[in-house]
Design an enzyme around this catalytic site. Structure first.
Site, PDB file in Angstrom:
ATOM      1  N   GLU A 161       0.827  -1.206   0.000  1.00 13.30           N
ATOM      2  CA  GLU A 161       0.000   0.000   0.000  1.00 13.30           C
ATOM      3  C   GLU A 161       0.864   1.260   0.000  1.00 13.30           C
ATOM      4  O   GLU A 161       1.972   1.269   0.547  1.00 13.30           O
ATOM      5  CB  GLU A 161      -0.943   0.064   1.214  1.00 13.30           C
ATOM      6  N   THR A 162       0.306   2.288  -0.604  1.00 11.12           N
ATOM      7  CA  THR A 162       0.859   3.640  -0.587  1.00 11.12           C
ATOM      8  C   THR A 162      -0.284   4.566  -0.206  1.00 11.12           C
ATOM      9  O   THR A 162      -1.407   4.399  -0.682  1.00 11.12           O
ATOM     10  CB  THR A 162       1.412   4.029  -1.971  1.00 11.12           C
TER      11      THR A 162
END
Length: 276
Positions: free
Chosen positions: A47-48
């Protein structure tokens, strides 16, 4: 092109490189959806996140969470990691709790000594999965029928379905067939017999940039609601995750009243700026 404050963190570990990495872009209000999705795909992390101004006065900040392929309404290690980055950048909570705005609504976060903990959001899907789905997952994980103690939908946004196994060794021995698990997000959990944790957890996300997530806050949050609610776990316990990947993730679970709090450490490993 604009320059943005950027941090890369390790979450759910107090030792660098032993938890789950997260990229965080701060002050990202000027970025378009396409730019966010492209950068998240480029980082190739599970995830970002992108921190923006909140749209409601109850929230301290808003976050958008992207995998390499899609946006998520909620995820656990991005919640703790983003909060850590926001605080480190000078963020100040308006009230007793830090309040994060995200796709599932408002999520409360509290400081617990050196750790942060979020209040588990409600499950959007529960109940036993169809027998044919359980069989598909069992076969995709290479498990014998006797290994599966119970199965449950534990979806708090990402879409988790979980299997409870009879033994930690079986969890660690899993070598998944991603072709059979395509389109599913599968959590697997089993109790420890002895040791520094109470449960071992693994999270399989076939089709994403990382087919196995090292340490997963959303899954542990939903597993806790199932395990505690069904009497299979005490009101306070520690889950280990990432062992099979050479990590040493630790997720602290505690039920206080009607809330289940999911906690862990976060460390900043990279601090700088990114031009997008």
């Amino acid at each position: 092109m604009n320059s943005y404050a950027f941090k890369q963190l390790d979450v759910f570990s107090n030792a660098a490189l032993k938890g789950n990495p997260l990229a965080v872009v701060l002050g990202a209000d000027a970025l378009t959806d396409a730019q966010m999705a492209a950068f998240a795909n480029w980082t190739n992390l599970s995830e970002t996140t992108f921190v923006l101004k909140p749209t409601t006065p109850e929230a301290d900040y808003r976050v958008r969470i992207f995998t390499t392929r899609q946006e998520l309404p909620f995820a656990g290690h991005p919640t703790l990691g983003t909060c850590h980055a926001w605080l480190e950048a000078g963020g100040q909570a308006k009230g007793e709790y830090i309040v994060q705005e995200c796709g599932v609504g408002l999520v409360r976060i509290r400081r617990d000594q050196a750790r942060l903990a979020f209040a588990a959001p409600p499950l959007v899907r529960t109940g036993e999965p169809a027998p044919e789905l359980v069989e598909r997952i069992r076969a995709g994980l290479g498990l014998p029928p006797e290994a599966v103690v119970a199965a449950q939908w534990v979806d708090n946004g990402p879409g988790w379905v979980a299997l409870l196994l009879d033994d930690r060794a079986r969890v660690l021995a899993i070598r998944p067939d991603d072709s059979r698990l395509a389109g599913l997000k599968v959590g697997v959990v089993a109790p420890w017999k002895d040791g520094e944790a109470d449960f071992e957890v693994r999270a399989f996300i076939a089709g994403e940039g990382m087919a196995e997530d090292p340490v997963t806050g959303s899954l542990n949050a939903s597993l806790a609601q199932w395990l505690i609610g069904s009497g299979r776990a005490p009101a306070r316990y520690v889950a280990s995750q990432g062992t099979a990947l050479g990590r040493a993730g630790r997720v602290s679970i505690e039920r206080i009243g009607d809330d289940i709090w999911v906690g862990g450490h976060a460390l900043t490993c990279i601090d700088g700026r990114v031009t997008l």
